[in-house]
Design an enzyme around this catalytic site. Structure first.
Site, PDB file in Angstrom:
ATOM      1  N   LYS A 264       5.812  -2.555   7.743  1.00 36.47           N
ATOM      2  CA  LYS A 264       6.702  -1.622   7.060  1.00 36.47           C
ATOM      3  C   LYS A 264       8.109  -2.200   7.026  1.00 36.47           C
ATOM      4  O   LYS A 264       8.750  -2.408   8.051  1.00 36.47           O
ATOM      5  CB  LYS A 264       6.719  -0.265   7.763  1.00 36.47           C
TER       6      LYS A 264
ATOM      7  N   VAL B  12       0.818  -1.216   0.000  1.00 36.57           N
ATOM      8  CA  VAL B  12       0.000   0.000   0.000  1.00 36.57           C
ATOM      9  C   VAL B  12       0.847   1.260   0.000  1.00 36.57           C
ATOM     10  O   VAL B  12       0.315   2.361  -0.101  1.00 36.57           O
ATOM     11  CB  VAL B  12      -0.951   0.028   1.223  1.00 36.57           C
TER      12      VAL B  12
ATOM     13  N   GLY C 158       8.423   3.949  -0.844  1.00 31.62           N
ATOM     14  CA  GLY C 158       9.265   5.128  -0.857  1.00 31.62           C
ATOM     15  C   GLY C 158      10.704   4.746  -1.096  1.00 31.62           C
ATOM     16  O   GLY C 158      11.030   3.580  -1.362  1.00 31.62           O
ATOM     17  N   ALA C 159      11.588   5.728  -1.000  1.00 31.87           N
ATOM     18  CA  ALA C 159      13.002   5.486  -1.266  1.00 31.87           C
ATOM     19  C   ALA C 159      13.608   4.510  -0.269  1.00 31.87           C
ATOM     20  O   ALA C 159      14.514   3.754  -0.609  1.00 31.87           O
ATOM     21  CB  ALA C 159      13.763   6.811  -1.248  1.00 31.87           C
TER      22      ALA C 159
ATOM     23  N   ASP D 114       9.563  15.825  10.750  1.00 28.98           N
ATOM     24  CA  ASP D 114       8.947  15.713   9.422  1.00 28.98           C
ATOM     25  C   ASP D 114       7.425  15.728   9.544  1.00 28.98           C
ATOM     26  O   ASP D 114       6.733  14.879   8.984  1.00 28.98           O
ATOM     27  CB  ASP D 114       9.415  14.442   8.714  1.00 28.98           C
TER      28      ASP D 114
END
Length: 471
Positions: free
Chosen positions: A53, A30, A33-34, A143
């Site tokens: 993750k 889902v 990313g890098a 962030d």
């Protein structure tokens, strides 16, 4: 072991790890990313949905585990269950699956012509409770942005993606309200493998006393009473606080907005290049450009939770206007946009700003008539604009803390924050939604590898210390 399938170039090693697949049925990816891939999975024991993750960067994995163990149990921080990590495999962290985020809430609000004031206030209260929990644990997120504020189907907002977070304390002690607390040794989850060569000896779980989010009463006195209860819990003595270890340690974000290429592109997280490992010196190369504070844009490596507070100001302004307030296409353009609204940065406004690493290297033409925050927030009340002003100020010491804002009159006066159960939560995004130019056009970063590209007409003049830029 790494398996690369076709041209996708993605790491599918998670599917070969029996310690994970024996406990979880992986349904689909889902997010991507890098440095990570996120999967939706079902726990085999009870079919409960979770997010897995897989993090491909050692430092990011270490940071998320460290921060989220410290924040375990916080009501407005993503819940973590366990992690898997070995010397020759990426870290995989298990956390609750949250289907949407604040960025989706803002997009839906734009479609419907706005977000009700009571709903905005409830989103703000939840965000402030999560940020307050971080800062009272001496954790700087670094962030904060709408896409990293995840939302459950029933409206509970939780901070996520702590890959850039830092605990701003010396090893061996955690300080809360001025009182150093003894540490406990972290005991890894028996079902997990302890991170290789990582000593998590400074972590301690403090009961954060987050406010009850279900403000079912519409009474101002009841709401203020709940805030007072939240404040009293925060002020509890050390002996009254529950301390736990971080047994069920895990990490990270499961936001579905990562399915497509990051809409902020190269604007975010230069940290892998700039360093900032372990408990060493900080780096200014963190966060997402549109939400980065001026001191970071000027290269500061001496900062604290105040950088998160600037990000909050940008997020709150976006909730009001439904558009990013400073959508810079480069770091220089970002500063230019800030100055056009707030005026130039100077010693008169922020004593000591001239000591910022890049202050004498980069200069802008004087903004004679800054437009002010009022122009960026048309049709908003003076109290709403003042709330944003308390966060979007140049001097970090002048920014209001999360706890101070929880007691701001804007949140304690009619209309009061609606109950969480009354929030309108968008359904989880589909791939078609995310690929739509109408949905994402204003979130696509127009920057490039060079800060001079897409910046518009500039004059670059050599100086004794570097160069001067006139925009």
């Amino acid at each position: 072991m790494r398996i690369i399938i076709g041209d996708r170039g993605k790491d599918w090693s998670i599917h070969t790890r029996r310690e994970i697949t024996s406990k979880y049925t992986i349904q689909c990816r889902v997010g991507s990313g890098a440095y990570s891939d996120v999967y939706k999975a079902l726990r085999r024991s009870d079919s409960h949905p979770v997010a897995l993750k897989e993090i491909h960067d050692y430092q990011s994995a270490h940071r998320e585990i460290e921060a989220l163990q410290s924040l375990s149990g916080s009501q407005n921080v993503v819940d973590l269950h366990e992690y898997f990590w070995s010397e020759d495999e990426d870290a995989v962290l298990v956390l609750e699956f949250l289907p949407t985020d604040l960025a989706s809430v803002i997009r839906e609000g734009r479609k419907k012509g706005g977000i009700e004031v009571g709903e905005i206030k409830r989103w703000m209260v939840q965000i402030l409770c999560g940020v307050d929990a971080c800062h009272r644990s001496s954790i700087v997120h670094r962030d904060l942005k709408p896409a990293n504020l995840l939302v459950s189907a029933d409206g509970v907002l939780k901070l996520a993606d702590f890959g850039q977070a830092r605990i701003l304390l010396d090893p061996g002690s955690v300080t809360l309200n001025g009182n150093p607390l003894l540490n406990e040794q972290i005991t890894p989850n028996p079902s997990s493998v302890e991170p290789p060569e990582v000593i998590l000896e400074t972590e301690i779980r403090i009961q954060d006393g987050s406010a009850n989010e279900e403000h079912g009463s519409s009474s101002k006195d009841n709401f203020i009473g709940e805030l007072d209860e939240f404040k009293s819990k925060e002020a509890m003595s050390e002996t009254d606080k529950e301390t736990q270890d971080g047994d069920t340690s895990c990490l990270a974000t499961c936001t579905t907005c990562e399915v497509e290429e990051d809409p902020f592109g190269g604007s975010f997280s230069y940290e892998a290049v700039c360093g900032d490992d372990g408990n060493g010196p900080l780096t200014s190369c963190v966060g997402t450009r549109w939400y980065r504070s001026p001191e970071l844009l000027y290269g500061s490596t001496k900062y604290g939770p105040e950088i998160d507070l600037w990000s909050l100001g940008c997020i709150f302004a976006e909730l009001f206007s439904l558009e990013p307030i400073f959508p810079g296409s480069s770091d220089l353009d970002q500063l230019g946009r800030i100055f056009s609204v707030l005026g130039n940065l100077s010693e008169e406004i922020w004593p000591g700003c001239s000591e910022l690493p890049d202050y004498r290297i980069i200069s802008f033409s004087k903004v004679e008539s800054p437009i002010g925050l009022e122009s960026c927030l048309p049709n908003r009340s003076p109290d709403e604009i003042n709330l944003v002003k308390k966060l979007l100020c140049f001097n970090p010491a002048s920014r209001a803390t999360a706890m101070e804002l929880l007691h701001d009159k804007y949140l304690t006066e009619e209309p009061l924050p609606v109950p969480v159960s009354e929030l309108r939560v968008p359904s989880s995004r589909t791939a078609q939604d995310q690929d739509s130019d109408d949905e994402w056009g204003d979130y696509r970063d127009m920057g490039s590898d060079s800060d001079f590209d897409d910046f518009g007409p500039v004059n670059v003049t050599a100086t004794e210390t570097g160069f001067s830029i006139r925009h």
